[in-house]
Design a protein around this motif. Sequence first.
Motif, PDB file in Angstrom:
ATOM      1  N   THR A  20       0.855  -1.185   0.000  1.00 20.25           N
ATOM      2  CA  THR A  20       0.000   0.000   0.000  1.00 20.25           C
ATOM      3  C   THR A  20       0.893   1.238   0.000  1.00 20.25           C
ATOM      4  OG1 THR A  20      -0.140   0.207   2.428  1.00 20.25           O
ATOM      5  CG2 THR A  20      -1.747  -1.225   1.355  1.00 20.25           C
ATOM      6  N   THR A  48      -9.261  -2.055  10.029  1.00 20.64           N
ATOM      7  CA  THR A  48      -9.665  -1.103   8.984  1.00 20.64           C
ATOM      8  C   THR A  48      -8.716  -1.201   7.794  1.00 20.64           C
ATOM      9  OG1 THR A  48     -10.587   0.414  10.625  1.00 20.64           O
ATOM     10  CG2 THR A  48     -10.101   1.324   8.460  1.00 20.64           C
ATOM     11  N   LYS A  78      -7.890   6.270   5.620  1.00 17.88           N
ATOM     12  CA  LYS A  78      -9.332   6.098   5.801  1.00 17.88           C
ATOM     13  C   LYS A  78      -9.767   6.797   7.088  1.00 17.88           C
ATOM     14  CE  LYS A  78     -13.475   4.713   4.988  1.00 17.88           C
ATOM     15  NZ  LYS A  78     -14.218   5.221   3.805  1.00 17.88           N
ATOM     16  N   CYS A 122      -9.790  -2.113   3.965  1.00 20.79           N
ATOM     17  CA  CYS A 122      -9.446  -1.302   2.799  1.00 20.79           C
ATOM     18  C   CYS A 122      -8.761  -2.141   1.728  1.00 20.79           C
ATOM     19  CB  CYS A 122      -8.532  -0.147   3.207  1.00 20.79           C
ATOM     20  SG  CYS A 122      -9.329   1.187   4.122  1.00 20.79           S
ATOM     21  N   LEU A 152      -2.006   4.960   2.152  1.00 23.59           N
ATOM     22  CA  LEU A 152      -3.400   4.570   2.340  1.00 23.59           C
ATOM     23  C   LEU A 152      -3.997   5.335   3.526  1.00 23.59           C
ATOM     24  CD1 LEU A 152      -5.133   2.439   0.820  1.00 23.59           C
ATOM     25  CD2 LEU A 152      -4.829   0.952   2.802  1.00 23.59           C
ATOM     26  N   THR A 205      -6.871  -1.106  -5.907  1.00 19.09           N
ATOM     27  CA  THR A 205      -7.509  -0.135  -5.028  1.00 19.09           C
ATOM     28  C   THR A 205      -8.997  -0.026  -5.328  1.00 19.09           C
ATOM     29  OG1 THR A 205      -5.455   1.140  -5.167  1.00 19.09           O
ATOM     30  CG2 THR A 205      -7.347   2.208  -4.123  1.00 19.09           C
ATOM     31  N   LYS A 217     -13.894   1.335   1.064  1.00 19.43           N
ATOM     32  CA  LYS A 217     -13.018   2.032   0.125  1.00 19.43           C
ATOM     33  C   LYS A 217     -12.162   3.050   0.876  1.00 19.43           C
ATOM     34  CE  LYS A 217     -15.789   1.539  -4.066  1.00 19.43           C
ATOM     35  NZ  LYS A 217     -16.429   2.228  -5.198  1.00 19.43           N
ATOM     36  N   PRO A 218     -10.863   3.038   0.619  1.00 20.57           N
ATOM     37  CA  PRO A 218     -10.009   4.050   1.249  1.00 20.57           C
ATOM     38  C   PRO A 218     -10.332   5.441   0.709  1.00 20.57           C
ATOM     39  CG  PRO A 218      -8.773   2.834  -0.419  1.00 20.57           C
ATOM     40  CD  PRO A 218     -10.102   2.155  -0.289  1.00 20.57           C
TER      41      PRO A 218
END
Length: 249
Positions: A12, A50, A17, A54, A15, A74, A60-61
């Motif tokens: 990632t 979380t 969220k 993701c 990332l 993604t 969805k991030p």
Amino acid sequence: MTTVTTRESLATVSLRKTFGGVTAVDDATVTFHEGKVNALIGPNGSGKTTFFNCVTGMIKPDSGSVSYHGTDITGRSPHRVARAGIGRSFQLCRIFPRMTVLENVLVAHRTHGLASLLKGARDADQIERARHWLRRVGIDHLEHSEAADISYGQQKLLELAGVLMAEPDLIMLDEPAGGVNPALIGRIGTLIRELNAEGRTFVVVEHNMEMVMSLSDHVIVFDRGRPIAEGPPSEVQSDPRVLEAYLGV
């Protein structure tokens, strides 16, 4: 001197969220090593689940990217992530309690899930494959039992058997030892080692530090939604940043 090169499996970049005013995953850039048992650890509330959600398309991030073997995944749906070769378990088992153990494994593999099974769309080869994975996880003797009637640890093994039916290359386990008795924890650990030796990559979120340190090749530590340390277990467990995150020292 020989240089050992580790290959990237899942990665990632930045990332992120948030939920309202709470940032659950914060600019997380992480690489998990192919063919290894990777552990993701951190205090409660550090964003591990979380992060899993993701990566696997459950949510969805807000920003950032997820790649698997260099392909951007993604924001893909959970179904498309699974088709890419990533399987996962959940912190709380997701099973059908009033279906048999065997039926649960078959449902996990069906393209159309429960509807397909209830219509009687059973295939002898798929039934044998389901029984194979029940044998591998050690609960084949329970195939005719309702899932609600087996122990919580056995339900964890049942969920893993369902994940394995899809033959994933990467398996993400969210607290596989949580609420499980020591004997079954040992069984789960043995399974992870065996499956890893057969070529499967693992990413394991776990609070049982004895299990993490004995099982993992590579450990990543989260705190407040972002990675703060990574490396072999022997290095991570003595890292001052990790001690501060866990113990406040």
